[in-house]
Design a protein around this motif. Structure first.
Motif, PDB file in Angstrom:
ATOM      1  N   VAL A  11      43.776  39.894  41.203  1.00  7.85           N
ATOM      2  CA  VAL A  11      43.643  38.484  40.836  1.00  7.85           C
ATOM      3  C   VAL A  11      43.365  38.356  39.340  1.00  7.85           C
ATOM      4  O   VAL A  11      43.937  37.496  38.665  1.00  7.85           O
ATOM      5  CB  VAL A  11      42.539  37.799  41.668  1.00  7.85           C
ATOM      6  N   ALA A  15      45.615  36.376  36.853  1.00 15.45           N
ATOM      7  CA  ALA A  15      44.980  35.273  36.114  1.00 15.45           C
ATOM      8  C   ALA A  15      45.173  35.459  34.615  1.00 15.45           C
ATOM      9  O   ALA A  15      45.339  34.481  33.883  1.00 15.45           O
ATOM     10  CB  ALA A  15      43.496  35.184  36.469  1.00 15.45           C
ATOM     11  N   VAL A  18      48.397  34.037  33.678  1.00 13.11           N
ATOM     12  CA  VAL A  18      48.321  32.574  33.657  1.00 13.11           C
ATOM     13  C   VAL A  18      47.662  32.100  32.363  1.00 13.11           C
ATOM     14  O   VAL A  18      48.160  31.194  31.688  1.00 13.11           O
ATOM     15  CB  VAL A  18      47.561  32.039  34.889  1.00 13.11           C
ATOM     16  N   THR A  27      43.948  26.377  31.782  1.00 20.24           N
ATOM     17  CA  THR A  27      43.990  27.146  33.026  1.00 20.24           C
ATOM     18  C   THR A  27      42.918  26.647  33.987  1.00 20.24           C
ATOM     19  O   THR A  27      41.747  26.564  33.633  1.00 20.24           O
ATOM     20  CB  THR A  27      43.789  28.650  32.754  1.00 20.24           C
ATOM     21  N   ASP A  31      45.841  26.698  39.144  1.00 18.82           N
ATOM     22  CA  ASP A  31      46.921  27.455  38.496  1.00 18.82           C
ATOM     23  C   ASP A  31      46.884  28.914  38.934  1.00 18.82           C
ATOM     24  O   ASP A  31      47.918  29.515  39.232  1.00 18.82           O
ATOM     25  CB  ASP A  31      46.807  27.387  36.970  1.00 18.82           C
ATOM     26  N   VAL A  32      45.691  29.478  38.952  1.00 19.02           N
ATOM     27  CA  VAL A  32      45.535  30.872  39.349  1.00 19.02           C
ATOM     28  C   VAL A  32      45.820  31.013  40.846  1.00 19.02           C
ATOM     29  O   VAL A  32      46.443  31.983  41.281  1.00 19.02           O
ATOM     30  CB  VAL A  32      44.135  31.408  38.975  1.00 19.02           C
ATOM     31  N   SER A  33      45.403  30.041  41.635  1.00 19.92           N
ATOM     32  CA  SER A  33      45.681  30.048  43.069  1.00 19.92           C
ATOM     33  C   SER A  33      47.182  30.039  43.326  1.00 19.92           C
ATOM     34  O   SER A  33      47.686  30.810  44.150  1.00 19.92           O
ATOM     35  CB  SER A  33      45.028  28.834  43.732  1.00 19.92           C
ATOM     36  N   THR A  36      48.648  33.475  42.417  1.00 10.68           N
ATOM     37  CA  THR A  36      48.189  34.639  43.194  1.00 10.68           C
ATOM     38  C   THR A  36      48.281  34.471  44.691  1.00 10.68           C
ATOM     39  O   THR A  36      48.235  35.457  45.422  1.00 10.68           O
ATOM     40  CB  THR A  36      46.718  34.949  42.860  1.00 10.68           C
ATOM     41  N   LEU A  43      38.649  32.052  44.972  1.00 11.88           N
ATOM     42  CA  LEU A  43      38.450  32.217  43.525  1.00 11.88           C
ATOM     43  C   LEU A  43      37.040  31.784  43.133  1.00 11.88           C
ATOM     44  O   LEU A  43      36.377  32.454  42.338  1.00 11.88           O
ATOM     45  CB  LEU A  43      39.498  31.426  42.740  1.00 11.88           C
ATOM     46  N   ARG A  50      34.966  28.134  36.711  1.00  6.06           N
ATOM     47  CA  ARG A  50      36.214  28.392  35.985  1.00  6.06           C
ATOM     48  C   ARG A  50      35.921  29.171  34.710  1.00  6.06           C
ATOM     49  O   ARG A  50      36.638  30.106  34.347  1.00  6.06           O
ATOM     50  CB  ARG A  50      36.903  27.060  35.658  1.00  6.06           C
ATOM     51  N   VAL A  57      38.405  37.331  33.106  1.00  6.64           N
ATOM     52  CA  VAL A  57      39.776  37.653  32.701  1.00  6.64           C
ATOM     53  C   VAL A  57      39.769  38.353  31.345  1.00  6.64           C
ATOM     54  O   VAL A  57      40.427  39.387  31.157  1.00  6.64           O
ATOM     55  CB  VAL A  57      40.656  36.383  32.664  1.00  6.64           C
TER      56      VAL A  57
END
Length: 184
Positions: A11, A15, A18, A27, A31-33, A36, A43, A50, A57
């Motif tokens: 992930v 990420a 992204v 982000t 968006d990450v969901s 991935t 998450l 976030r 990340v």
């Protein structure tokens, strides 16, 4: 538990892609969901906020770069070849976009700033270990400045400095800094 840790690493890598594409400020968990297939609630479980996800990340990307360059260096014994391997490793678009995003966050966030400065200390040390003349730490600082200065226009898409031109300029600059014959 190991599967969960491995999934978290996957992930983080996704990420990072992204964040590199959208920028940290744009982000979101969604968006990450989407990238991935991991639910937003998962998450949030992994990272909390976030902002914590973005910091994770940045940390993951930096640690991965150290691992990758370490693997490249294992096969090399010549200090010059090792320096070239380090310098050319620090030039992948995703890596650089994440660096730029982490620099932006570091300018406003003390935790990220400390992480980024620690990374610079590690890179300087790694570079200095492979400098056999003069003041290795001073030269390492100059090498990092050269790497940063050439990577940024490449990431920004400057038509005057593509990846090949940056590589040639970097090799030439390293040679000059170390008193070697410049590559022409």
């Amino acid at each position: 538990m190991r599967r969960s840790a491995a999934k978290r690493v996957d992930v983080l890598a996704a990420a990072g892609e992204v964040v590199a594409a959208r920028g940290a400020d744009a982000t979101r968990f969604t968006d990450v969901s989407t990238a991935t297939g991991v639910g937003v609630s998962t998450l949030q479980y992994y990272f909390g906020t976030r902002e914590d996800m973005l910091i994770a990340v940045f940390r993951h990307a930096a640690e991965r770069d150290f691992e990758l360059v370490g693997e490249r260096l294992e096969a090399l014994t010549d200090p010059w070849e090792r320096l070239l391997a380090i310098a050319t490793h620090l030039g992948n678009d995703t890596t650089w976009r994440l660096w730029v995003e982490s620099w932006r966050w570091a300018s406003r966030d003390a935790e990220v700033r400390a992480d980024v400065l620690n990374d610079y200390t590690r890179w300087r040390g790694l570079i200095a270990e492979n400098i056999t003349t003069g003041d290795p730490m001073r030269t390492a600082r100059q090498v990092l400045a050269l790497i940063d200065g050439l990577a940024l226009p490449v990431v920004l898409g400057d038509p005057a400095i593509d990846r090949a031109a940056a590589h040639d300029l970097l090799a030439d600059g390293l040679a000059r800094l170390l008193g070697r014959s410049p590559a022409l």
